[in-house]
Design a protein around this motif. Structure first.
Motif, mmCIF file in Angstrom:
data_model
loop_
_atom_site.group_PDB
_atom_site.id
_atom_site.type_symbol
_atom_site.label_atom_id
_atom_site.label_comp_id
_atom_site.label_asym_id
_atom_site.label_seq_id
_atom_site.Cartn_x
_atom_site.Cartn_y
_atom_site.Cartn_z
ATOM 1 N N ARG A 1 -7.834 16.049 -10.836
ATOM 2 C CA ARG A 1 -6.523 16.222 -10.215
ATOM 3 C C ARG A 1 -5.633 15.002 -10.392
ATOM 4 O O ARG A 1 -4.614 14.863 -9.717
ATOM 5 N N THR A 2 -6.041 14.110 -11.295
ATOM 6 C CA THR A 2 -5.318 12.862 -11.541
ATOM 7 C C THR A 2 -5.028 12.740 -13.030
ATOM 8 O O THR A 2 -5.943 12.844 -13.841
ATOM 9 N N GLU A 3 -3.756 12.528 -13.385
ATOM 10 C CA GLU A 3 -3.429 12.369 -14.803
ATOM 11 C C GLU A 3 -3.952 11.043 -15.354
ATOM 12 O O GLU A 3 -4.522 10.982 -16.426
ATOM 13 N N ALA A 4 -3.747 9.972 -14.598
ATOM 14 C CA ALA A 4 -4.201 8.649 -15.035
ATOM 15 C C ALA A 4 -5.726 8.584 -15.005
ATOM 16 O O ALA A 4 -6.372 9.201 -14.158
ATOM 17 N N LYS A 5 -6.302 7.838 -15.915
ATOM 18 C CA LYS A 5 -7.747 7.643 -15.951
ATOM 19 C C LYS A 5 -8.156 6.735 -14.800
ATOM 20 O O LYS A 5 -7.569 5.676 -14.581
ATOM 21 N N ILE B 1 0.859 -1.177 0.000
ATOM 22 C CA ILE B 1 0.000 0.000 0.000
ATOM 23 C C ILE B 1 0.896 1.228 0.000
ATOM 24 O O ILE B 1 1.740 1.385 0.884
ATOM 25 N N VAL B 2 0.721 2.093 -0.992
ATOM 26 C CA VAL B 2 1.500 3.321 -1.098
ATOM 27 C C VAL B 2 0.657 4.464 -0.548
ATOM 28 O O VAL B 2 -0.489 4.644 -0.955
ATOM 29 N N CYS B 3 1.225 5.234 0.386
ATOM 30 C CA CYS B 3 0.558 6.407 0.956
ATOM 31 C C CYS B 3 1.326 7.640 0.505
ATOM 32 O O CYS B 3 2.538 7.702 0.683
ATOM 33 N N MET B 4 0.608 8.595 -0.069
ATOM 34 C CA MET B 4 1.263 9.775 -0.624
ATOM 35 C C MET B 4 0.278 10.923 -0.784
ATOM 36 O O MET B 4 -0.924 10.723 -0.661
ATOM 37 N N GLU B 5 0.805 12.112 -1.065
ATOM 38 C CA GLU B 5 -0.053 13.232 -1.412
ATOM 39 C C GLU B 5 -0.477 13.067 -2.860
ATOM 40 O O GLU B 5 0.280 12.559 -3.689
ATOM 41 N N HIS B 6 -1.677 13.506 -3.174
ATOM 42 C CA HIS B 6 -2.243 13.308 -4.505
ATOM 43 C C HIS B 6 -1.584 14.209 -5.559
ATOM 44 O O HIS B 6 -1.420 13.813 -6.706
ATOM 45 N N ASN B 7 -1.218 15.425 -5.141
ATOM 46 C CA ASN B 7 -0.624 16.408 -6.054
ATOM 47 C C ASN B 7 0.597 17.055 -5.409
ATOM 48 O O ASN B 7 0.738 17.027 -4.192
ATOM 49 N N THR B 8 1.437 17.677 -6.243
ATOM 50 C CA THR B 8 2.565 18.439 -5.713
ATOM 51 C C THR B 8 2.042 19.724 -5.096
ATOM 52 O O THR B 8 0.872 20.077 -5.268
ATOM 53 N N LYS B 9 2.918 20.469 -4.427
ATOM 54 C CA LYS B 9 2.479 21.736 -3.834
ATOM 55 C C LYS B 9 2.075 22.739 -4.898
ATOM 56 O O LYS B 9 1.353 23.687 -4.618
ATOM 57 N N ASP B 10 2.488 22.514 -6.157
ATOM 58 C CA ASP B 10 2.093 23.370 -7.283
ATOM 59 C C ASP B 10 0.839 22.861 -7.985
ATOM 60 O O ASP B 10 0.431 23.409 -9.004
ATOM 61 N N VAL C 1 0.430 19.830 -9.428
ATOM 62 C CA VAL C 1 0.708 18.869 -10.496
ATOM 63 C C VAL C 1 0.359 17.459 -10.003
ATOM 64 O O VAL C 1 0.749 17.077 -8.886
ATOM 65 N N PRO C 2 -0.367 16.671 -10.808
ATOM 66 C CA PRO C 2 -0.727 15.318 -10.374
ATOM 67 C C PRO C 2 0.484 14.425 -10.140
ATOM 68 O O PRO C 2 1.434 14.431 -10.923
#
Length: 89
Positions: A73-77, A11-20, A22-23
């Motif tokens: 806010r997600t590049e991937a479909k 399971i990968v835990c991360m922020e969805h977007n950069t602080k700018d 970007v997805p």
């Protein structure tokens, strides 16, 4: 790398977007990979997604967010199957 290679479930835990804004959930990785095709689930501040052979299946969205807003806010479909519940915090 040891975790990615030896784990039955990753399971990968991360922020969805950069602080700018970007997805970070992208169609194809551009950074060197620790492991290939080893992630089962991605948990971000906006959503929970399952990695499936068909692609990323949206399992839950953060409170106050809709699947459409997460997709924006997600590049991937994202694969949306029926009504997507909110995360329980």
């Amino acid at each position: 790398m040891d975790i990615a290679a030896g784990a039955r479930k990753l399971i990968v835990c991360m922020e969805h977007n950069t602080k700018d804004g970007v997805p970070k959930i992208v169609k194809q990785c551009t950074y060197p990979l620790t492991g290939v095709a080893c992630t089962n689930t991605i948990v971000t501040d906006l959503a929970v997604m399952d990695v499936t052979p068909e692609g990323l299946a949206l399992r839950e969205v953060a409170p106050g967010w809709t699947p459409d807003e997460v997709q924006e806010r997600t590049e991937a479909k994202l694969i949306v199957r029926g009504k997507v519940p909110e995360m329980r915090l």
